[in-house]
Design a protein around this motif. Structure first.
Motif, short mmCIF file in Angstrom:
data_model
loop_
_atom_site.label_atom_id
_atom_site.label_comp_id
_atom_site.label_asym_id
_atom_site.label_seq_id
_atom_site.Cartn_x
_atom_site.Cartn_y
_atom_site.Cartn_z
N SER A 1 -1.31 38.05 28.57
CA SER A 1 -0.10 38.88 28.56
C SER A 1 -0.44 40.35 28.33
O SER A 1 0.14 41.24 28.95
CB SER A 1 0.86 38.39 27.46
OG SER A 1 1.32 37.09 27.74
N CYS B 1 1.90 36.57 36.27
CA CYS B 1 3.27 37.09 36.11
C CYS B 1 4.28 35.98 35.88
O CYS B 1 5.27 36.19 35.16
CB CYS B 1 3.65 37.94 37.32
SG CYS B 1 3.72 37.00 38.87
N CYS C 1 3.57 34.93 32.06
CA CYS C 1 3.53 35.98 31.04
C CYS C 1 4.41 37.18 31.35
O CYS C 1 4.44 38.13 30.58
CB CYS C 1 2.09 36.48 30.86
SG CYS C 1 0.90 35.18 30.47
N GLY D 1 7.83 39.58 32.30
CA GLY D 1 9.09 39.85 31.62
C GLY D 1 10.20 38.92 32.08
O GLY D 1 10.16 38.35 33.17
N SER D 2 11.21 38.79 31.23
CA SER D 2 12.32 37.87 31.52
C SER D 2 13.39 38.49 32.39
O SER D 2 14.20 37.77 32.98
CB SER D 2 12.93 37.37 30.20
OG SER D 2 13.37 38.48 29.42
N THR D 3 13.42 39.81 32.48
CA THR D 3 14.42 40.49 33.31
C THR D 3 13.72 41.21 34.45
O THR D 3 12.57 41.61 34.34
CB THR D 3 15.24 41.50 32.49
OG1 THR D 3 14.36 42.53 31.99
CG2 THR D 3 15.92 40.81 31.31
N ASP D 4 14.45 41.40 35.55
CA ASP D 4 13.86 42.04 36.73
C ASP D 4 13.44 43.47 36.48
O ASP D 4 12.55 43.99 37.17
CB ASP D 4 14.86 42.01 37.89
CG ASP D 4 15.13 40.59 38.38
OD1 ASP D 4 14.36 39.70 37.99
OD2 ASP D 4 16.09 40.39 39.13
N GLU E 1 11.93 44.69 33.83
CA GLU E 1 10.69 44.83 33.07
C GLU E 1 9.50 44.97 34.01
O GLU E 1 9.41 44.23 35.01
CB GLU E 1 10.50 43.63 32.15
CG GLU E 1 11.52 43.52 31.04
CD GLU E 1 11.26 42.35 30.13
OE1 GLU E 1 10.17 42.32 29.51
OE2 GLU E 1 12.12 41.46 30.04
N THR F 1 6.54 44.00 33.84
CA THR F 1 5.69 42.82 33.97
C THR F 1 6.39 41.65 34.64
O THR F 1 5.77 40.59 34.83
CB THR F 1 5.20 42.37 32.58
OG1 THR F 1 6.34 42.12 31.74
CG2 THR F 1 4.32 43.43 31.93
N SER F 2 7.64 41.79 35.01
CA SER F 2 8.35 40.69 35.64
C SER F 2 7.82 40.45 37.05
O SER F 2 7.30 41.36 37.71
CB SER F 2 9.85 40.98 35.68
OG SER F 2 10.12 42.07 36.55
N SER F 3 7.99 39.23 37.52
CA SER F 3 7.54 38.90 38.87
C SER F 3 8.25 39.73 39.91
O SER F 3 7.64 40.22 40.88
CB SER F 3 7.77 37.41 39.14
OG SER F 3 7.08 36.61 38.22
N SER G 1 6.07 28.39 40.35
CA SER G 1 7.34 28.70 39.68
C SER G 1 7.87 30.08 40.04
O SER G 1 9.04 30.37 39.80
CB SER G 1 7.16 28.59 38.16
OG SER G 1 6.20 29.52 37.70
#
Length: 847
Positions: free
Chosen positions: A579, A627, A630, A632-635, A637, A639-641, A672
């Protein structure tokens, strides 16, 4: 002639000076009495001579002083007042004989300390202090410290000598008042104050033992920076304050007994460190080797000729950080600042910065983790263009880790000191920040940097082994990244194998970009999940360490595959470390991509950008592999996919070489994240689909884009069984269905073309069809008959029969000019095709 006489008299005075500090021996009282009488007679003769040569009187000051100090105490008291007035007058700023006068005053203070009682000596020191360092602003011109000051050595030693009996007075009346002025405005006062502080602390052994060599460096450097005039101090003063002689030891013991006095002194100087460091940092702190504005310049060129004193003050303040720390500045900010100084343009600042970090590691166990983490964060922030500075900083980080290991090991051998030293606190260790930084630089295109990063991981493992003695039996010890590399070595080496007999040829450098293998229709990079066919000529590497050091193009591709596979395998064991690496990598990607876009020209890449492309490919590979787990949970961020794919996908259209690198990186995306990936690819898919509606052959750029999208889709389809993403995303299944439909429509327009690109597209198409149908069938999904009813499956089988297990004979056997033979072979191919068509028709009837 006057200078020659002065030198001779000073030499004689230096020879006699050690006598001042010698107490008389009872067994040799007669001899000592004769010595005292001789000193009186000699002084009278020198005094008589000085009256005859009034214009040369000052050259006799050193000899007069030392004879007085070595003679009887009562004679010294009687003759001293007139001499003191002359010396103090000569010690004022601007006087030519200032250094001579100060050397004489130093000898007088030494004689007073050795021969007088404590209180009498204290009173004498305070009297001299009031003359040399007046507190009254109206008497500022009488202050002994001028600007520039070239007598720093002897002034510091005078202050130091006075502090032996009266530290509280000297700190309040001399040192602390000097620290009230801004260093940028009065650098010489700052230099004297902190050098005196360093000398006092070193003598008392509060933080360090012995005389710090760095202070000697500062003093020598100060002489070079200051105006050269007058006589400089001799080496005898360096020995005067050493722990020798019974009376000097007794004086020191008296001072050590009053620990609160020393603590108050250190505390007050610590408070002064905050504004001093901030003031000087604002002047020089930004001159870093990793700033393009300063990287190629010398420190003297940057500061100019007018700030030499401020530079020496900067050095002195940094040297004080090895004795105490600022009170308002947090340990985290201090460690970050010192880490930054390790790459300062000024070599002296670099030395002090790293030495201060090492000192924090040695003497403040609770800050060890803070030091190594902040140093690792600083390394991760170094711009990609400074590879040599990155490598050297990684080696320094390894040194800090090994220092920690050494301290812990020594503490284990001396267990009785552990509780006293508080070393148990240092067992709190988190490897995530350090390992994450190492992963970032395992992505470097330069083997030397990768080797340094691997050394850091090995140092982390050594430290962790040493710290195991502090873990309770129930404590969970995380698995280190280096251990994952060892455990999965066979799988990683297997992942590195590249099959040059695949449908693709290998292209990695800008020089190869214009070769036939990189033109339209080529399939350049081996990707994750590709397996070698039977009997393939694979390139095998003995071990990871060997591969890491190789700069060849083939080895670089193999290393990229290893990195992607390592992240996949190590994620369950080291999620925090990965991460951290993802956070640092997504911060570096924009600047690297910008540089690559600027350097890209046409189909190729400038030779200087080859290493940069390799680094970007490795960055993107690690980011894509991590990604999903590890990010981010929101678009929004970084580090988000979603954010990552939006950032890197434009490389699909910039140049074939960059698209190849991107395709390899995307092959490591976890299933995923497929829904997010193909949602981001939708714009590119629509552009390709729209080309079917245009007349004529699609443009080369559209064909290249189609081939890369097909390769990405094929790789994703081969891992559908791992995560069953269709169960969570109907849109993803719909994407695959639409891709199959659109690609089949395109392939029907090029039935008789057999170039490398079209053949590769056919291969991708049939792999995707098989993978999707197999996944739906295995999962027992109702979508199988809904999207692919029997009649559609039969149609796809019919289409596959056209190519599977069959390559047109004329594709391999024809010479380009043998058109007649080619027509005959084509007719025979049509007959075979008609037979298969009748077979498929019968299959349709059965369905």
């Amino acid at each position: 002639m006057k200078l020659v006489q002065l030198a001779l008299f000073e030499m004689l005075a230096s020879i006699l000076t050690p006598v001042i500090d010698m107490a008389p021996y009872a067994s040799k009282e007669d001899l000592y009495t004769d010595w005292l009488d001789g000193c009186v007679d000699l002084h009278k003769k020198v005094d008589l001579y000085s009256k005859k040569v009034k214009n040369k009187e000052s050259s006799l000051y050193p000899l007069q002083t030392v004879i007085l100090c070595a003679g009887p105490t009562d004679y010294l008291d009687a003759q001293l007042p007139p001499l003191m007035e002359k010396l103090i007058k000569c010690a004022k700023p601007g006087e030519k004989l200032k250094s001579v006068a100060l050397e004489c005053l130093y000898r007088i203070l030494l004689a007073s300390m050795v021969r007088k009682e404590k209180q009498e000596h204290v009173d004498f020191c305070r009297k001299i202090s009031g003359r040399l360092f007046p507190m009254d602003p109206k008497r500022s011109k009488e202050h002994v410290i001028g600007s520039p000051e070239d007598c720093v050595d002897v002034i510091v030693d005078i202050v130091h000598l006075m502090s032996i009996h009266d530290l509280s007075f000297v700190s309040k009346e001399v040192i602390l008042p000097l620290l009230r002025d801004r260093p940028s405005a009065f650098p010489d006062r700052t230099v004297v104050a902190f050098l005196a502080f360093n000398a006092i602390v070193d003598r008392l052994g509060v933080y360090t033992q012995g005389v710090a060599s760095s202070d000697a460096t500062i003093r020598r450097h100060h002489r070079r920076e200051s105006t050269q005039s007058g006589f400089m101090g001799k080496d005898f003063r360096r020995d005067t304050l050493r722990k020798r002689g019974p009376r000097l030891i007794a004086h020191q013991k008296d001072e050590e007994d009053d620990g609160s006095e020393v603590e108050d002194f250190v505390r007050e100087v610590s408070k002064a460190l905050d504004p001093a460091l901030a003031d000087l940092d604002s002047l020089f702190g930004s001159f870093l080797l990793i700033d393009p504005k300063y990287a190629q310049k010398d420190i003297l060129e940057l500061i100019g000729s007018g700030k030499g004193g401020q530079r020496v003050a900067y050095h002195t303040v940094l040297a004080a950080l090895k004795r105490t720390h600022p009170t308002k500045m947090s340990a985290l900010d201090l460690a970050a600042t010192l880490s930054r100084y390790t790459l300062h343009v000024d070599p002296v600042v670099r030395e002090h910065g790293f030495s201060a970090l090492q000192h924090m590691m040695k003497h403040q166990p609770s800050l060890r983790l803070t030091v190594v983490e902040e140093f690792a964060k600083f390394i991760a922030s170094i711009p990609y263009v400074f590879d040599e500075h990155i490598r050297s900083s990684l080696m320094r980080l390894s040194q800090l880790l090994l220092l920690w290991h050494s301290l812990i090991t020594n503490a284990g051998r001396q267990s009785h000191r552990v509780k006293q030293d508080g070393l148990a606190v240092s067992s709190k260790f988190s490897e995530a920040e350090i390992e994450g930084t190492a992963i970032v630089y395992l992505c470097s295109g330069l083997p030397a940097v990768r080797e340094a990063a691997l050394t850091v991981l090995q140092s982390v493992a050594s430290l962790n082994d040493a710290l195991k003695q502090w873990h309770t039996p129930a404590a969970t010890v995380p698995k280190l990244l280096i251990q994952s590399i060892k455990d999965h070595a066979p799988a990683l080496v297997a992942a590195s194998r590249v099959d040059p007999t695949r449908i693709a040829s290998i292209t990695t450098t800008g020089q190869e970009a214009n070769a036939p293998s990189s033109r339209i229709g080529s399939r350049n990079l081996p990707i994750a999940g590709s397996s070698s066919s039977a009997g393939a000529n694979t390139t095998a590497f003995a071990n990871i360490e060997e591969l890491l050091k190789l700069p060849t193009a083939e080895a670089q591709i193999a290393w990229t595959r290893i990195l992607g596979r390592l992240v996949q395998l190590a994620l369950p064991d080291a999620p925090d470390s990965i991460s951290v690496s993802l956070r640092h990598i997504v911060a570096r990607l924009p600047s690297v991509q910008f540089a690559l876009e600027r350097s890209t020209k046409g189909q190729g890449l400038s030779p200087d950008a080859d290493v940069l492309l390799l680094s970007w490919r490795n960055y993107a590979t690690v980011a894509c592999a991590s990604c999903a787990a590890c990010g981010g949970s929101t678009d929004q961020e970084p580090t988000s996919s979603h954010h990552l794919f939006s950032s890197i996908l434009p490389f699909l259209k910039i140049s074939p070489l960059l698209a190849d690198a991107l395709t390899l990186a995307l092959s490591f995306v976890h299933s995923s994240a497929y829904a997010v990936l193909f949602d981001a690819l939708e714009t590119y898919d629509l552009e390709v689909y729209a080309s079917l509606k245009t007349k004529g052959r699609p443009k080369d750029a559209i064909l290249r884009l189609r081939y890369h999208l097909a390769l990405i889709t094929r790789v994703a389809s081969t891992t559908l069984a791992d995560g069953h993403p269709f169960d969570e995303s109907t849109a993803l299944l719909q994407h695959f269905f639409e891709w199959i439909r659109q690609t089949k429509a395109f392939l029907e327009t090029v039935l008789m073309e057999y170039n490398v690109g079209i053949q590769g597209l056919r291969y991708d198409f049939f792999v995707v069809v098989w993978s999707v149908l197999n996944e739906l069938h295995t999962a027992g999904s109702e979508k199988l008959d809904e999207l692919f009813p029997p009649i559609v499956r039969a149609t796809l089988f019919e289409f596959a029969m056209r190519y599977c297990g069959h390559v047109p004979a004329y594709f391999n056997q024809l010479n380009p000019g043998d058109a007649h033979k080619g027509n005959e072979l084509e007719e025979s191919e049509k007959l075979v095709y008609e037979k298969r068509k009748r077979y498929v028709g019968a299959l349709h009837q059965r369905c």
